[in-house]
Design an enzyme around this catalytic site. Structure first.
Site, PDB file in Angstrom:
ATOM      1  N   ASP B 150      26.440  32.576 -37.020  1.00 22.55           N
ATOM      2  CA  ASP B 150      25.268  32.322 -36.185  1.00 22.55           C
ATOM      3  C   ASP B 150      25.517  31.128 -35.261  1.00 22.55           C
ATOM      4  OD1 ASP B 150      22.060  30.822 -36.579  1.00 22.55           O
ATOM      5  OD2 ASP B 150      22.500  32.560 -35.319  1.00 22.55           O
ATOM      6  N   ARG B 195      16.777  38.338 -19.906  1.00 21.95           N
ATOM      7  CA  ARG B 195      16.758  37.213 -20.834  1.00 21.95           C
ATOM      8  C   ARG B 195      17.528  37.492 -22.113  1.00 21.95           C
ATOM      9  NH1 ARG B 195      10.725  35.772 -21.727  1.00 21.95           N
ATOM     10  NH2 ARG B 195      11.649  34.346 -23.203  1.00 21.95           N
ATOM     11  N   LYS B 196      18.105  38.689 -22.200  1.00 21.23           N
ATOM     12  CA  LYS B 196      18.820  39.029 -23.426  1.00 21.23           C
ATOM     13  C   LYS B 196      20.323  38.791 -23.264  1.00 21.23           C
ATOM     14  CE  LYS B 196      15.633  42.793 -24.524  1.00 21.23           C
ATOM     15  NZ  LYS B 196      15.538  44.216 -24.840  1.00 21.23           N
TER      16      LYS B 196
END
Lengths: 231, 246
Positions: B150, B195-196
């Site tokens: 992550d 925005r992704k």
């Protein structure tokens, strides 16, 4: 800690007796409370956490729910009969119990409902789990989800390992808040265990995360695990 | 310690700030900046005694690659605020710690350093899991693997799109990672749609023979408050940072 639970040898070469003695001493030590159970209230728990804990503790009275004890070394969670397989390294720590300062890391306790194939985890992230300022790190969320789902998988299928974990992060979790991680086993196909999980705020109004997971069963000693791993 | 001295001064200025105004705020920021240059916050993305030979060799290999400027070493502090310029936006809670730097004992937690390649939209992380990351006996906890993935993917997303938040993380665990071994976490941004930001990542052993995990992630760019572009500042910080050996 006392004598290792591994194979030890007498100078004359005999080993059997020493092993039995070690195991007895370790077992006795555990009963004397040698390993601390962290899945119990402490001063860092907020009122929300305490209230939620007491609510679930009440539900353990009729036997449907069981509180799962939690130690800071993985070997303390493994029944005595399995421990000899592993060489105990004194310097390792279960990841979720790696942070010493009370309240700074993962404050959590899990409850198991065997008939519903469900494990619920009460989780209060501490200040050392920070990601974005003021919120829990995505990795800490993944960690508590992996552990909760994993405990559920273990209760259903015995010794397992994560094969896939997929998490949708919906709303960030503020440090110090209390969330409920609710996981259940959806189906078992041979050695595959499919599970799902939701992480919600205490009042149930905020969905923080949703996850699905696939765990693979490693061996068939399921019955032993189920009996021994929770009180 | 220099740090405490500067912090004390900073606190005094904070008190004055409440009754003061612009001038006092500027002074605080100058002192903070000066403090950073005085090495106020320790950079953990540097070799220490707990690093194995594999980790050191890999680190030196990447350090060589920073010489022509294509790769940059990303500094790493134990508080998230030290990574963010314009810290005054947040009330600095002294008692918080960046999760990956939460374990004090050297070598016991996450030993890692990240390198950024802007043109390839790629962030590589050298990771050596310590003994406090245990899951199955002798192996790193699945959650610790998810955490380093992550963070690596997140750093990549930040370099591409500025301030972001993880929307989805999907990890295939292929082979467990032994505690104390060294792995390479290689992440890249695959595409940006509005925005992704879509990214992918592989975690492999040092010799490249073992695939430990594969992941896909989707970070969603969110603009909060004053719209500061974290990503560009992060790059700026890397450029200013001295690129030299330990």
């Amino acid at each position: 800690m006392g004598p290792r639970g591994g194979i030890s040898r007498c100078p004359c070469g005999r080993k059997l007796l020493t092993v039995c003695l070690s195991r007895s001493i370790q077992a006795a030590g555990s009963q004397l409370g040698q390993s601390k159970d962290y899945a119990l209230p402490n001063a860092s728990w907020s009122q929300d956490m305490l209230d939620l804990y007491n609510r679930f503790l009440d539900m353990t009275k009729d036997g449907l729910w069981k509180r799962i004890p939690s130690y800071n070394n993985i070997l303390d969670h493994i029944p005595e009969s399995m421990k000899l397989t592993y060489e105990k390294r004194k310097d390792t720590r279960l990841f979720l119990r790696s942070i010493d300062a009370e309240g700074a890391g993962f404050e959590y306790v899990m409850f198991l409902n065997t008939s519903e194939k469900r494990v619920v985890c009460l989780f209060q992230p501490g200040s050392y789990l920070e990601g974005h300022p003021g919120f829990a790190h995505g990795g800490s969320i993944a960690t508590i989800i992996d552990s909760t789902i994993g405990s559920c998988a273990i209760s259903v299928a015995g010794k397992v390992m994560t094969a896939n974990l997929s998490i949708d992060y919906v709303n960030p979790v503020p440090l110090g808040s209390v969330v409920l991680v609710d996981s259940k086993a959806d189906k078992v196909e041979g050695r595959k265990v499919f599970l799902s999980c939701k992480m919600q705020s205490v009042d149930g109004n905020t969905l923080h995360a949703e996850a699905t997971a696939l765990f693979i069963q490693l061996d068939a000693t399921k019955a032993q695990k189920q009996q021994a791993s929770c009180q």
